[in-house]
Design a protein around this motif. Structure first.
Motif, PDB file in Angstrom:
ATOM      1  N   ASN A 175       0.820  -1.204   0.000  1.00 19.02           N
ATOM      2  CA  ASN A 175       0.000   0.000   0.000  1.00 19.02           C
ATOM      3  C   ASN A 175       0.859   1.261   0.000  1.00 19.02           C
ATOM      4  N   ARG A 176       0.323   2.321  -0.608  1.00 20.68           N
ATOM      5  CA  ARG A 176       0.955   3.633  -0.553  1.00 20.68           C
ATOM      6  C   ARG A 176       0.022   4.588   0.188  1.00 20.68           C
ATOM      7  N   TYR A 177       0.542   5.239   1.230  1.00 24.17           N
ATOM      8  CA  TYR A 177      -0.254   6.191   2.017  1.00 24.17           C
ATOM      9  C   TYR A 177       0.370   7.583   1.940  1.00 24.17           C
ATOM     10  N   ILE A 178      -0.497   8.585   1.754  1.00 25.61           N
ATOM     11  CA  ILE A 178      -0.059   9.973   1.815  1.00 25.61           C
ATOM     12  C   ILE A 178      -1.060  10.773   2.654  1.00 25.61           C
ATOM     13  N   PHE A 179      -0.629  11.943   3.129  1.00 27.92           N
ATOM     14  CA  PHE A 179      -1.521  12.932   3.712  1.00 27.92           C
ATOM     15  C   PHE A 179      -1.630  14.066   2.704  1.00 27.92           C
ATOM     16  N   LEU A 180      -2.850  14.403   2.317  1.00 30.06           N
ATOM     17  CA  LEU A 180      -3.102  15.375   1.261  1.00 30.06           C
ATOM     18  C   LEU A 180      -3.723  16.636   1.845  1.00 30.06           C
ATOM     19  N   VAL A 181      -3.216  17.788   1.434  1.00 30.52           N
ATOM     20  CA  VAL A 181      -3.868  19.052   1.765  1.00 30.52           C
ATOM     21  C   VAL A 181      -3.991  19.900   0.508  1.00 30.52           C
TER      22      VAL A 181
END
Length: 247
Positions: A175-181
């Motif tokens: 899995n690839r996880y990011i935090f997006l703003v």
């Protein structure tokens, strides 16, 4: 100064600006503050995932594998999602220090999946990805804006102009996880309400039309008319929802 652009009013779905596709994150105070708290932001996501799952993105046509793009939003186009924020108190408090952050979410891209090429809703924001759990770099896992591809990296930002054509892929087995703003650009800071209500109206129409398998291109005049008619109601609903903590 560029003119304000919305994809809902441009049925070429192709922003033709002159801005660079990627922007140096060192230009922004908020970027440094969030990156310094990378571990705490990631910890809150990991604790949430122990007992919960992220939800599939509503537009199923944007991925090559069903429900492979999953998210949980803390705010979306200035709509405060209080029920979700309760699970992420530290991250919520951190982003609330910066009123220019008008959307924030955690995003998963599953193994062997791709977000297909598309343009964003407006040129009024920079979309920003903070790498949280990145399995590999290019060419296996990465991101393209216009003609330039870059990898995500843990604890580092990718800041880009979302209005341009872009795509993402994860061809690894993890899995690839990011935090997006989404960050409102300085040029448009006085148009925050207009930007948010227009995009919320656009998203509302996209969801409703997709249920009937009708595309936005079917009747451009009607879509524009509906958007301009519904936008004031979206702005009013946004205010009421945030005031009463409805969401």
């Amino acid at each position: 100064m560029p003119l304000l652009w919305f994809s809902i009013y441009d049925f070429s779905f192709d922003y033709k600006g002159t801005e660079p596709p990627f922007i140096d994150s060192s230009e922004f105070e908020w970027a440094e503050a969030l990156a310094l708290n990378f571990d705490k932001i990631k910890d809150e996501l990991q604790r949430y995932l122990m007992n919960n799952q992220l939800e599939g993105y509503f537009n199923k046509t944007m991925v090559t594998k069903n429900n492979s793009w999953r998210t949980i939003a803390l705010k979306t186009w200035t709509v405060e999602l209080f029920k979700n924020q309760k699970h992420f108190p530290f991250t919520t408090a951190l982003i609330n220090n910066y009123p220019q952050i008008i959307s924030a979410s955690f995003n998963l891209l599953e193994p062997g999946s791709k977000i297909v090429p598309h343009c964003g809703d407006t040129n009024a924001i920079y979309r920003c990805h903070l790498g949280l759990d990145i399995p590999k770099g290019l060419p296996d896992c990465g991101f393209r804006v216009k003609d330039e591809s870059r990898p995500w990296e843990n604890g580092k930002w990718l800041v880009f102009l979302d209005a341009y054509n872009h795509e993402a892929w994860n061809n690894t087995g993890e899995n690839r996880y990011i935090f997006l703003v989404d960050v409102l650009r300085d040029e448009f800071k006085l148009k925050k309400k207009l930007v948010s209500s227009t995009v919320l109206t656009s998203l509302f129409l996209q969801k409703r039309l997709s249920r009937y398998k009708v595309s936005l291109e079917t009747s451009p005049f009607l879509v524009k008319l509906m958007t301009k008619t519904l936008r004031p109601f979206a702005q009013m609903a946004l205010y009421i929802g945030n005031t009463l903590k409805f969401f």
